[in-house]
Design a protein around this motif. Sequence first.
Motif, PDB file in Angstrom:
ATOM      1  N   SER A  51       2.796  14.038  -3.275  1.00  0.00           N
ATOM      2  CA  SER A  51       2.094  15.272  -3.636  1.00  0.00           C
ATOM      3  C   SER A  51       1.405  15.923  -2.449  1.00  0.00           C
ATOM      4  N   GLY A  52       1.326  15.207  -1.313  1.00  0.00           N
ATOM      5  CA  GLY A  52       0.681  15.770  -0.128  1.00  0.00           C
ATOM      6  C   GLY A  52      -0.814  15.533  -0.068  1.00  0.00           C
ATOM      7  N   VAL A  53      -1.350  14.760  -1.009  1.00  0.00           N
ATOM      8  CA  VAL A  53      -2.778  14.485  -1.039  1.00  0.00           C
ATOM      9  C   VAL A  53      -3.155  13.435   0.012  1.00  0.00           C
ATOM     10  N   THR A  77      -4.702   9.525   6.303  1.00  0.00           N
ATOM     11  CA  THR A  77      -5.311  10.840   6.142  1.00  0.00           C
ATOM     12  C   THR A  77      -5.411  11.143   4.652  1.00  0.00           C
ATOM     13  N   VAL A  78      -6.619  11.438   4.176  1.00  0.00           N
ATOM     14  CA  VAL A  78      -6.856  11.712   2.756  1.00  0.00           C
ATOM     15  C   VAL A  78      -7.556  13.060   2.639  1.00  0.00           C
ATOM     16  N   LEU A  79      -6.988  13.967   1.844  1.00  0.00           N
ATOM     17  CA  LEU A  79      -7.627  15.260   1.626  1.00  0.00           C
ATOM     18  C   LEU A  79      -8.916  15.078   0.841  1.00  0.00           C
ATOM     19  N   SER A  80      -9.921  15.877   1.165  1.00  0.00           N
ATOM     20  CA  SER A  80     -11.163  15.863   0.403  1.00  0.00           C
ATOM     21  C   SER A  80     -10.911  16.442  -0.987  1.00  0.00           C
ATOM     22  N   PRO A  81     -11.781  16.169  -1.967  1.00  0.00           N
ATOM     23  CA  PRO A  81     -11.589  16.731  -3.312  1.00  0.00           C
ATOM     24  C   PRO A  81     -11.412  18.242  -3.306  1.00  0.00           C
ATOM     25  N   THR A  82     -12.203  18.950  -2.506  1.00  0.00           N
ATOM     26  CA  THR A  82     -12.060  20.408  -2.427  1.00  0.00           C
ATOM     27  C   THR A  82     -10.694  20.791  -1.888  1.00  0.00           C
ATOM     28  N   ALA A  83     -10.236  20.099  -0.845  1.00  0.00           N
ATOM     29  CA  ALA A  83      -8.925  20.395  -0.260  1.00  0.00           C
ATOM     30  C   ALA A  83      -7.804  20.027  -1.223  1.00  0.00           C
ATOM     31  N   VAL A  84      -7.997  18.994  -2.038  1.00  0.00           N
ATOM     32  CA  VAL A  84      -6.986  18.591  -3.022  1.00  0.00           C
ATOM     33  C   VAL A  84      -6.752  19.717  -4.022  1.00  0.00           C
ATOM     34  N   VAL A  85      -7.842  20.289  -4.544  1.00  0.00           N
ATOM     35  CA  VAL A  85      -7.714  21.380  -5.516  1.00  0.00           C
ATOM     36  C   VAL A  85      -6.971  22.555  -4.898  1.00  0.00           C
ATOM     37  N   ALA A  86      -7.353  22.945  -3.689  1.00  0.00           N
ATOM     38  CA  ALA A  86      -6.691  24.068  -3.030  1.00  0.00           C
ATOM     39  C   ALA A  86      -5.206  23.777  -2.812  1.00  0.00           C
ATOM     40  N   LEU A 139       0.826  -1.200   0.000  1.00  0.00           N
ATOM     41  CA  LEU A 139       0.000   0.000   0.000  1.00  0.00           C
ATOM     42  C   LEU A 139       0.861   1.252   0.000  1.00  0.00           C
ATOM     43  N   LEU A 140       1.919   1.253   0.818  1.00  0.00           N
ATOM     44  CA  LEU A 140       2.819   2.410   0.867  1.00  0.00           C
ATOM     45  C   LEU A 140       3.476   2.651  -0.480  1.00  0.00           C
ATOM     46  N   GLU A 141       3.865   1.578  -1.150  1.00  0.00           N
ATOM     47  CA  GLU A 141       4.509   1.712  -2.460  1.00  0.00           C
ATOM     48  C   GLU A 141       3.527   2.228  -3.502  1.00  0.00           C
ATOM     49  N   GLU A 142       2.309   1.686  -3.501  1.00  0.00           N
ATOM     50  CA  GLU A 142       1.314   2.085  -4.495  1.00  0.00           C
ATOM     51  C   GLU A 142       0.849   3.527  -4.284  1.00  0.00           C
ATOM     52  N   ALA A 143       0.808   3.962  -3.024  1.00  0.00           N
ATOM     53  CA  ALA A 143       0.314   5.312  -2.712  1.00  0.00           C
ATOM     54  C   ALA A 143       1.406   6.366  -2.758  1.00  0.00           C
ATOM     55  N   ALA A 144       2.636   5.990  -3.119  1.00  0.00           N
ATOM     56  CA  ALA A 144       3.772   6.919  -3.094  1.00  0.00           C
ATOM     57  C   ALA A 144       3.510   8.224  -3.853  1.00  0.00           C
ATOM     58  N   PRO A 145       2.928   8.195  -5.082  1.00  0.00           N
ATOM     59  CA  PRO A 145       2.669   9.472  -5.790  1.00  0.00           C
ATOM     60  C   PRO A 145       1.707  10.376  -5.036  1.00  0.00           C
ATOM     61  N   LEU A 146       0.706   9.793  -4.387  1.00  0.00           N
ATOM     62  CA  LEU A 146      -0.265  10.589  -3.631  1.00  0.00           C
ATOM     63  C   LEU A 146       0.376  11.152  -2.366  1.00  0.00           C
ATOM     64  N   VAL A 147       1.230  10.359  -1.734  1.00  0.00           N
ATOM     65  CA  VAL A 147       1.919  10.820  -0.526  1.00  0.00           C
ATOM     66  C   VAL A 147       2.902  11.934  -0.879  1.00  0.00           C
TER      67      VAL A 147
END
Length: 326
Positions: A58-60, A68-77, A48-56
Amino acid sequence: MENGRSQTLMTALGFDPGAAQLYSRLLPLNGWPLVVVAATLSSSEEELLEEAAPLVESGVVSIGETLTVLSPTAVVAHMLERAATRAQDAHDHLLKISQSVPYVAGTAARLPAQIGEEHPIEGEVIATEFTPETFERLVSATSGDMMWLRPAVTVHPSEMRFISVIESTIKSGRRCRGIYPVAALKHSPDVLRMRVEIGEEVRILPRVGTHLMVVGSTHAMFPDPLGPVEQPIINVRQRGIVEVVTSYFEELWRRALPAAELDDLPNAERRLLLAELASGAQDEQIARRLGVSLRTVRRRVAELLEELGATSRFEAGVEAARRAWL
């Protein structure tokens, strides 16, 4: 339905489909313990850590003992703030480099009274007049892709000579990219179309603040001081500086609008207006950058909000990203 929207949003923001799909799967698991998240997705914690590396990265997504996952609105901001910070940092670094050029060569860095020929300064910095002739010599003596910023496009005889050299360069297999201000769409559309037709990759921004040209990994050329005035030109041949200038160009290139929309000016201006709103620009700034009146900006903003069904500018940015308008 929400997952589908989130995936569209994430791909619109530049994430690959795999990362976008993983974000959609992780979103409803926000706040869960990592071990439970991994088990729910039929994966090990390491996988999971390896697969989620791009999201981690980027700070998403943030993964510790819990997810912890940013909401879609928070992702855009978050992504807008991240892109704006990178662009500003690159611009500030380039400005500092420009200001330091005279010190590289000491007092000898000042241009002679008579310009037109190249004058070596410490071997790595050259002050020169930029003409079709010097451009052609530079092209023939170098290799690699070429990229430039042009604050204004004027229609004059030398423009055709530049275009001729660019056409030959592209035919030889070298990539040429240019970024122009939106005002060029109104004042010099034929010149831009001509450049597109010969193979130059053209993109547009609301405003282009300075002249700049980069040749491969060897040459960076810009006025001293930075700005819309073409002369004099400083030709820097120090790899580190060329890399920084290239990074600045690439950041602007990612934000710029492709030339595919040059023939659809209303849509192009709408995209640029949305980009300005997303950056937090005030109406007065937008009016100056787009070359329209303040009244026109306010009218178009109101029309955009209505079209997107948004009650605020931020909400409009979120919805525009979801629709892949940004």
